[in-house]
Design a protein around this motif. Structure first.
Motif, mmCIF file in Angstrom:
data_model
loop_
_atom_site.group_PDB
_atom_site.id
_atom_site.type_symbol
_atom_site.label_atom_id
_atom_site.label_comp_id
_atom_site.label_asym_id
_atom_site.label_seq_id
_atom_site.Cartn_x
_atom_site.Cartn_y
_atom_site.Cartn_z
ATOM 1 N N UNK A 7 59.038 48.493 16.020
ATOM 2 C CA UNK A 7 60.241 48.934 16.693
ATOM 3 C C UNK A 7 61.431 48.357 15.942
ATOM 4 N N UNK A 8 62.304 49.215 15.487
ATOM 5 C CA UNK A 8 63.420 48.792 14.654
ATOM 6 C C UNK A 8 64.661 48.539 15.508
ATOM 7 N N UNK A 9 65.143 47.302 15.448
ATOM 8 C CA UNK A 9 66.375 46.937 16.135
ATOM 9 C C UNK A 9 67.397 46.563 15.071
ATOM 10 N N UNK A 10 68.564 47.163 15.139
ATOM 11 C CA UNK A 10 69.637 46.858 14.193
ATOM 12 C C UNK A 10 70.789 46.221 14.952
ATOM 13 N N UNK A 11 71.497 45.315 14.266
ATOM 14 C CA UNK A 11 72.686 44.747 14.878
ATOM 15 C C UNK A 11 73.780 44.668 13.830
ATOM 16 N N UNK A 191 74.148 46.209 19.063
ATOM 17 C CA UNK A 191 72.714 46.340 18.842
ATOM 18 C C UNK A 191 72.281 47.781 19.055
ATOM 19 N N UNK A 192 71.426 48.278 18.184
ATOM 20 C CA UNK A 192 70.884 49.632 18.320
ATOM 21 C C UNK A 192 69.360 49.537 18.283
ATOM 22 N N UNK A 193 68.716 50.059 19.330
ATOM 23 C CA UNK A 193 67.271 49.998 19.462
ATOM 24 C C UNK A 193 66.662 51.353 19.123
ATOM 25 N N UNK A 197 69.060 53.525 21.814
ATOM 26 C CA UNK A 197 69.767 52.749 22.820
ATOM 27 C C UNK A 197 70.693 51.741 22.159
ATOM 28 N N UNK A 198 71.893 51.600 22.708
ATOM 29 C CA UNK A 198 72.852 50.658 22.165
ATOM 30 C C UNK A 198 73.258 49.611 23.184
ATOM 31 N N UNK A 199 73.517 48.404 22.693
ATOM 32 C CA UNK A 199 74.058 47.324 23.519
ATOM 33 C C UNK A 199 75.274 46.779 22.797
ATOM 34 N N UNK A 214 62.183 49.249 27.566
ATOM 35 C CA UNK A 214 62.323 50.704 27.611
ATOM 36 C C UNK A 214 62.181 51.324 26.233
ATOM 37 N N UNK A 215 62.859 50.745 25.254
ATOM 38 C CA UNK A 215 62.798 51.276 23.891
ATOM 39 C C UNK A 215 61.382 51.163 23.329
#
Length: 241
Positions: A7-11, A191-193, A197-199, A214-215
């Protein structure tokens, strides 16, 4: 990054952004309680809060004075704001020392982070830069200091020189900045999941936990569709197993 699918999470983040450091800690706290944490990878993407800041290497810019001038506030007002941020940082285990922080252009630091990412130590160097800036009061706008921190955290002097002279690393920074603009990022951390999804901001760990869950579930379901399940088979030569 690993070739194994995760699962790729970018910040998108800048190393002079206090809430980026705080947000990093809150994300890490959420990840530490996430059962599938080994299936998640975090990638830092470059963002500059002051891309047009022209740095005079002979001048050590006091951050508090610079912020007071920039926002047309008194020194006392800026110090009060910094104290509030310091208390928030302390609540997540970070020690901020704004009195020793200096203003500088982060472009070169981002170029070095790009080569660190290639070598699989991008997250390690980001942490080192945050620590050096917010806690240790190091002037990362000074080339010798920047080099010293980078080479103490996994890079060689040759790596640093390459990052600062090879246009491909400048291009990677610009790509990150352009991508941030294209998806509407105007503030960090962001953050982008899984590109779904973004935070925005240094949200509490619970927000990160809920988004991770969820992601991950949606990502896992999508991946399972493409995974071949192996059972007993026979091949074209009549061999069965």
């Amino acid at each position: 990054m690993s070739n194994i699918k995760k699962l790729h999470v970018e910040v998108w983040s800048d190393i002079v952004c206090p809430f980026c450091y705080i947000g990093k800690r809150n994300y890490e706290k959420a990840l530490s309680t996430f059962k599938q944490s080994n299936d998640v990878e975090l990638e830092f993407r470059s963002f500059q809060l002051e891309p047009d800041f022209i740095q005079d290497t002979t001048n050590k810019y006091n951050l508090t004075e610079a912020l007071a001038k920039k926002y047309r506030r008194s020194i006392a007002e800026i110090k009060e704001m910094q104290q509030q941020i310091t208390e928030t940082a302390k609540s997540v285990g970070l020690d901020f020392n704004f009195d020793t922080s200096v203003r500088f252009n982060t472009y070169n630091a981002h170029r070095i982070i790009q080569i660190a990412k290639e070598k699989g130590i991008g997250n390690q160097l980001i942490e080192a830069f945050f620590l050096a800036y917010f806690t240790q009061g190091k002037n990362l706008g000074d080339s010798a200091t920047l080099n010293a921190v980078a080479t103490s955290n996994g890079l060689t002097a040759e790596d640093v020189q390459l990052a600062l002279t090879d246009d491909s690393y400048a291009y990677k920074v610009k790509q990150d900045l352009q991508e941030a603009a294209s998806i509407g990022i105007s503030g960090v951390p962001f953050f982008v999941f899984n590109r779904k999804y973004g935070i925005s901001g240094a949200q509490p760990p619970q927000v990160f936990s809920e988004t991770l869950q969820k992601a991950y579930q949606e990502w896992r379901q999508a991946e399972d569709v493409h995974i071949v399940k192996h059972g007993s088979t026979c091949d074209v030569s009549g061999n069965c197993d």
